[in-house]
Structure formats: structure tokens, C-alpha cells
Write a protein that holds these residues in place. Sequence first.
Motif, mmCIF file in Angstrom:
data_model
loop_
_atom_site.group_PDB
_atom_site.id
_atom_site.type_symbol
_atom_site.label_atom_id
_atom_site.label_comp_id
_atom_site.label_asym_id
_atom_site.label_seq_id
_atom_site.Cartn_x
_atom_site.Cartn_y
_atom_site.Cartn_z
ATOM 1 N N PRO A 160 -12.203 5.455 25.677
ATOM 2 C CA PRO A 160 -12.314 6.873 26.047
ATOM 3 C C PRO A 160 -10.975 7.593 25.900
ATOM 4 O O PRO A 160 -9.923 6.991 26.102
ATOM 5 N N ILE B 205 -22.272 15.934 30.434
ATOM 6 C CA ILE B 205 -21.045 15.218 30.059
ATOM 7 C C ILE B 205 -21.219 14.601 28.678
ATOM 8 O O ILE B 205 -20.351 14.692 27.819
ATOM 9 N N GLN B 206 -22.389 14.040 28.479
ATOM 10 C CA GLN B 206 -22.595 13.388 27.193
ATOM 11 C C GLN B 206 -22.651 14.377 26.044
ATOM 12 O O GLN B 206 -22.055 14.158 25.004
ATOM 13 N N SER C 77 -19.223 15.657 25.332
ATOM 14 C CA SER C 77 -18.391 14.624 24.695
ATOM 15 C C SER C 77 -18.767 14.531 23.231
ATOM 16 O O SER C 77 -17.908 14.418 22.352
ATOM 17 N N PHE D 47 -16.577 12.507 21.007
ATOM 18 C CA PHE D 47 -16.049 11.601 22.045
ATOM 19 C C PHE D 47 -14.531 11.483 22.017
ATOM 20 O O PHE D 47 -13.969 10.484 22.394
ATOM 21 N N PRO E 166 -11.777 14.366 26.790
ATOM 22 C CA PRO E 166 -12.255 14.010 28.130
ATOM 23 C C PRO E 166 -13.126 15.139 28.715
ATOM 24 O O PRO E 166 -12.777 16.308 28.586
ATOM 25 N N VAL E 167 -14.209 14.771 29.333
ATOM 26 C CA VAL E 167 -15.108 15.759 29.943
ATOM 27 C C VAL E 167 -15.289 15.377 31.408
ATOM 28 O O VAL E 167 -15.648 14.245 31.712
ATOM 29 N N TYR F 209 -18.973 8.044 30.617
ATOM 30 C CA TYR F 209 -18.341 9.142 29.882
ATOM 31 C C TYR F 209 -17.589 10.087 30.800
ATOM 32 O O TYR F 209 -16.849 10.950 30.340
ATOM 33 N N ALA G 31 -14.862 11.679 32.818
ATOM 34 C CA ALA G 31 -13.431 11.496 32.614
ATOM 35 C C ALA G 31 -12.618 11.754 33.871
ATOM 36 O O ALA G 31 -11.396 11.687 33.844
#
Lengths: 547, 380
Positions: free
Chosen positions: A184, A332-333, A336, A341, A344-345, A367, A369
Motif C-alpha cells: 500500500p 475506499i476501494q 483507491s 492503488f 492512500p485513502v 485498503y 490508509a
Amino acid sequence: MVPIRSVPSTPSSLAANDFPWIIEHREDRCTLCGRCTAVCPVNAIKLSYMRQRMPKLVLNAAERKTSYRTFVGIRQKTDVSKRCVGCGMCAMVCPNQAIKPVPNPTRDRVRFQNTQKGEAWKRGGRRNEPGANLLDKIIFTRISMLTDPALDAGRHEFFMNTLLGRVLSPEEYLKRKINGGWIPPVREIFPFIIGSMSFGALSPNMWLGLLQGVAYLNEVHKIPVVMATGEGGCPPWVLKSKFLKYMILQIASGYFGWDEIIRAIPEMKCDPAAIEIKYGQGAKPGDGGLLMWFKVSKLIARLRGVPEGVDLPSPPVHQTLYSIEESVMKMIQSLSMAWDFRVPVYPKISGSNSAKAVLNNLVRNPYAAGLLIDGVDGGTGAAYNVSMDFMGHPIASNLRECYLDLCAQGKQNEIPLFAAGGVGKNGNVTQNGMALIMLGASGVHLGKYIMQAAAGCLGAEDHNRCNICNIGLCPKGITSQNPKIYRRLDPDKVAERVVDTFLAIRTEMKKIMAPLGRSQSLPIGMSDALGIADKAAAERLQIKYVC
Amino acid sequence: MCRLALKTSNEAFSPYGVFEAMEAMQEGYDGSGLGLIMRGIQFTDYSYNPRDPVLSGIAHTEEALHRLNAFMQDKGFALKYDHEFNVDLTHIEAKDRHKYLLRVYKMPESWNNLSQEEIEERLMLTRLALRKDGEEHGGDLTSFAFWPDVIMIKEVGWPLEVGKALGLDEDRIKARVCMAQGRQNTNWGINLYACHPFFIQGIATMTNGENTAFIPIKDWLTGKGFPGYIGYQSDSEVFTHILHYVLKQLKLPLQAYKHVITPLKTEELAEHPQGDFLLGLRNACRRLIIDGPNAVIGTLPDETCLLVMDAKKLRPATVGGKPGTWAMASEMCGVDAMIPDRDKSKDFQPMRPHTVIVPPDRQEYKIWSQFDQFPLPQAA
Ligand code: SF4
Ligand code: SF4
């Protein structure tokens, strides 16, 4: 007694000394230049002619007639909607120090009358609780002296940066390195962050000044300060510039500005620092953003993709919010994914009893962050007073319990916690921030403090000074969209103050870290260094009670 | 500040010499605690098989000794040798030392089919069980180590006095590696478990100075839930556990230890051939960054000895010696006392990026720099 008819009294009739701020004007000094009345953002004072009767004491009846003197003076209006907000601009512009607002030493009556036309009281600012807050009371008690030498803040090298992004456990990191798995994205940033203030809430000059200051700090001083946009997007030229890497783009329930952002992705020269998904805000938990029509200028309308001059209330929740799993996971996904990706989320929530539940959900989401918790003292451009003053959770204990919860799971390095809400409320910005860091925060967000330090915002909690950010008449040009007003604010000067502020924060951080014997890493969770002279708070925060 | 002395030699020697070196560095500690670890051990009255685990500790009462006996029997350990120290308690303050334990056991038959890793885990759990038992009974039983070829002694007092109290000056025990620390009591109460060296699964380290990042590191290690990551009566115990974590849990080479406790700066990593890997490692192990000043001296099961400094390098620590015999000490006079007949110009004081290693063959010491590339499993 005079007949009642002759006294003009309605339920909302007030005298000048019923107001929170009383204007003191000295006729003997006034040059009648009119600057004060011109500058007053709320039209609270007027220049008026007054007549004074000059009785003459003469015995001769023929000569006994009244004469009058007329003079000019400044008077405070006593209409609730024209209440003096105590900003002090009149005093600032007066060439002769003839006028100043003075806080009413008694309880004002406006508080009972500010519901005119059935409108509940809305304002800008933060919780109107003056005086030292809990953070101000925390002191650093673990001083290195003889058992290990204290460090020299001036000469030693200090490592003060923090990480924003999901950090893998060492085991998982090695596994993925060997198998070529996804690592990540993690950003190394300065732990004091300029928190979300939207382009819309802030004037273009203010926003530009902040950005310039941030860029200067990064590029000249090599201090990796980042700033968050708030809901409302980001000017397209910034999206396509190399400065984007200093920006945390916020997405909130109104999704304002995201059309522009998504469309700009193919043309972006670099990735943004991070994406912040706002679920809640300390100043007005459970309430969406509120940009009142006064501030929806042509530029703002374009950026946000809305018509000009309409109120822009964001819904209190995201439309996708069916359940936390769905909302947080999906958003979030998707975000990202939008940057492949590489960015950072993390979500931002308001301080709440349920913060731990949200956190534990994030722990399970690979995911996520980080988590930003915005405490009850957080500021805002516009909210209902009742939300601002009474809704939300103080940041210290909320953050601490989340941190200790992560510790119990051994995950405190994996999900960085960021804290906000009242940092620097009384000017002790570095001390407040470092106290939160030692309680477990990876960094802190500053909003109101930056407006105060970098742009001279006049707002204060004592007697609700100024706090009219919501109506677009900000006397300093910080939160106004009216070019006539915001021209007052020189972006270059704001940038200079941003730089001054962060340089000073950095020095103060060293002055705190050096005596604690810390220089090699930011002392996140170094709770053994903290003390407070309040038994209950010490117990709750699991720090030392000192007296 | 505490004083550290380590001597390693191809020929087993008496630990008393190391205590004498401690005496040379006397100004630096207050006799509030002394710890000693020995490896490569030989007894004059017993021919020891270095595969058998040795229990080191103290039974403070007769009752504790009985409980210990019953416990070990119950677990299937057969007692092969029980070293009787020639104890003379007049040299030390403590009075509740019923019996200093130095016992060689034979591992239970049922362990024969276990993997090395499982055996190591069980040995550790046995030590921890004894420690817990002692703690539950008012601290009447202390267990420092239970491991093949390792003896550990901890006592409150001055080194030579402790040595005499236990008859170590009679040379009945010798070892190829001896590592001792004299403690300056700082902010922790006097507690035997607080004396260095610290030990976990064959790995031992000792430190001087104070680790100001102790609490966050401790919180992180504790959160790992590994049964051996307990104690922390001293802020220096984390150095041992970090080394254990790097070598045993992450299975990284010894070079990685320094990269975990004192990682290179971002700009330096950008230039490093393994910079990308190391940056990720630094992030993942961020809570293990130490904040000295400290010198860390350690020994590993294969008799490798190491010396590293914290990044601020405010402590002097020296390695010196000659092929076959080397010494490491927190002060140069300590090295002088242990190996006076050496070429002093070859002495070395490690700086920020260095790890000094004396490998098991003891021919020469090696200096690894963090700026150098090092062998890694495919990872990097
Ligand atoms: S203090 Fe501000 S609001 Fe009050 S009269 Fe002066 S300028 Fe107007
Ligand atoms: S000076 Fe501007 S930003 Fe500050 S409180 Fe007043 S209106 Fe708000």
C-alpha cells in the motif's frame, strides 16, 4: 411613569448594552473619516447626527429659551440582525483610536433573540468554550537529564515526519515483497497538516496563499507539509500541476468538485498526497457541509458544478451509506482504484462514542490508509450553533481509546490515527499537537489555527467574537467570495505566514522532543512523557497524574 | 549509565576475569545489579553435552525448590547435573537466596520428534512457566534462562563480590563467551529481572544508557502477542526482543537488526542499492526505532558476538583484541582489563551505521555498514 405607548418596545428590542459587544466611541478623538462604518462587515455602526439640548439658566423669562447643539458621532445599531460581532475592524482602521468594541461584562440578551424569522442560529467558528482546554493542561514531564543526556534542540538532527498510509505488518510486508504483492502507498509527511477547508469556504486568495506556503515549505525548506482541500474540489490548474502532490483531496457527501477531479485524472502530473473521505466533522457531527448562498460565486459554482447563488448543503450522509461495511469498503476501494492503488485513502469521522467501532472496521479493510478523528472543538465555516457547541466528542479521550485499542491488537503502526479538533485553540499549537501525538496520534490537522496564524482570522470563542464566516462577509477576506472583500488578503503574505508558522512549529517540536531525549522518530504513543494535574483525566487517558 | 563487558575466546576462560574488567569501569555503576551470561560452557566436575538445556535462576525458598522439582519432573525433564555453587552470602546484601540454580536437564523423550522450532518454543514456555510460578508465589522463584549451553546469573551487588559470593573465582565454570553488565539504577526499582543481559530463545543482549522510545516499543512488542515478549522491568529488554523478532520471527539476516533499530534516512535510502526494500522495512518496523543513547552488545547461539550503537552515538563502546580472543566494552578501560596484550591501534569504536561482529571463528572482527548491500532472501 410615562405612558407605555411612548416607549418603543417589542420583544426583540434591545439596548446597546444588551449586546455581546458594546461599541465605545470617543467623540473627542473622532475625525469623522467614516472608515469604521465603511469597514464594518455587518453594518453594526452608523454615523449619525445627534442633537443635544443646551439649557440655559437665566432668570429673565424673555431670554429663557432652549438652544441645541448638534454633533456627529458613531452609534451602535440595536437591531439584532445588525449586532456588532466584536471583530474589531473598526478599531483597526480608525486612524485615531477613537472606536473599539468592548465585550459586555454582563450576560448579553442577543442569545435569546437570535432566532428571528424562525431561523436557528448559524455561525462560523468553533465551540464557544473559552479558556484552557484539556490539551492545554497536558505537560511533558519526562525530562532527560542525567540518566541520559538531554539533546540539544539546536544542534541535533531530529526526525519528525510521520507516515500517512496503510502500513503492513513486518511479516506481511516481507511476504508481499517476496511474492510480489501489493504494497500500500505510504507518504512521509510533516505531522502538522493543514486540515480540510474548502475552496468555497475559503476565499480564492486565502486558498492560494495556503497552497503557496505549503509549496514553499516543501520545496525550499524540505518540510513535507500537506494540506487538505475540504469538500468542494480543487481548482483545475492545481489538479494538473505538480503541486497536487501536496494536496489531500477530500470527497464528502455532496461530492462537490469531483466531476472536475475525476476528469482531470488523465492529465495529472503527479498523484495527490491522499484522498480523505469525510463522513463526519467535529464542528457539526451528523451534519453535511454547508455553503450558504452568499458564498456561491461564479467561480465556486463552476468548480462545484452547481448554479450560482444557491445554498449548498451537503447531505448528512453519503448516498451509498447503507451500512458502514458497504460505505467505507466501497468508497475506499473505488477511490483507491481511481488512482490505481497508488494513493492512500482514509476516512474522516467526527469524534464519537462509536469511533472505535469504525476503527475496527477499518482494521479489517486492507485498503484503509488511516483514520482521522475530528473532535468537538473543531472549527467550521458554517453550522448551527447547537451542533457546534454541543455535538461531538472531545478528541483526547476519543483518540486515546482508539490508540489503545489498536495497541491491544498490535496494529498501532498499521493504521495511523490522525487527530483534529481544537488543536491550537488557545495558541499552544505545538504543545497540543505533540500531546495528541504522545497519546497515540500519528499527526494532527489544523484548521482554525491556520486561519488565525496565517491570515489573521479574528474569530474567538470569548463572546463569540466575529465567527461570521458563514455569510461571506469575512472582514479579513479569509472566508469571503466577494472580490471587494477578499482582495484585502494578500496571498503572498498568507504564504509567508504559513511558512513562519510551520518553521516555528518545527522549532517547538524540537524544543519538546530534545528534553524528552527523543530525536530518532516522532514520539507517537510516548505516553510515559505526559502528565496532567487532573486525576480523572489522567486515569481516563492512562497518563501520569502530577501535581 | 551502566557498564558493559564481553569477552569471547576460542579457549574457555573464567568469568571472573570479566568481573575484574567491570571493576575497572567501576565509576559507571552503583552495584544495584549485575548480570552475567556464559556460552560455550565447561564444568570442571561434569562433562557437559552442549545440547542439553541449562536452567539458570534462583529458588528463594525451599518450597519454591520443591515446586520446581515437581514441575520439571512433571514435564518429563530428567536432572543430569545440579551445580552446587560454593556460596558465601556474606559478600552480598540479599538474604533470601535459598539456592542458586544451575541445572542441566535432559529434554523429555516425547520431544524427540519435534522440530527445532517447536523445541525452542517449548523451552521458552518452560522458562516462562517457572517465572510465572515464582511471580504467583511472591517472587520466590526466579528463572533467567533455560537453554542449551547458556548460563545466566543475576544478582544485586558489586561484580567481584557477587563473583566471590558464588565462588566463580574458583574457576569451576568456564566459558568461551562471557558477557556481563553492571547496572546503574536509573528509574526502575531494583529487581533481578531488570538486570541485563536479557535473554530470549538463545539470544542475549545488554545495553547501557536509556531508551527513551521504550514505551511505544514495548506497547508494540506486547501487542504482537508472542509469549516471550513480556517483562520489561528494564527499558533495555526491548533491544533483545527486537533482535529476536528480526532474526527469529522475520527470519532476516543479522544485518537487518541495525536497519530496524536505527534506519537510514529517506535521502540515504534513496541512494542505497536495497533502498526500496529498506524503506518499506523501516515503515513496517517503525515502532521499533530506538532512541538512545545506547550501546548494545549481544551474543547469538552460534557464539557470534555483536556490538551496535544507537544513531546519536553518544556512548563510547570499543571492540579490541587479537585473533582468537576479542573483547567488547562500554569503556576502553574495560577492553584493556580483559585483553591487555593486544594491538590497541586495531581497536574500533563503531559509529552510527556500523554493526561490529565477532564471528564464531574469532579470527577477526567484521564491520558492517548500513550503507552496504547485504544478503537477503529473495525479498529485495
Ligand atoms: S467591531 Fe466589527 S462588527 Fe463591531 S462595529 Fe466594529 S467593525 Fe462592526
Ligand atoms: S475573521 Fe473571517 S474567518 Fe475569522 S471568524 Fe471572522 S469571518 Fe470567520
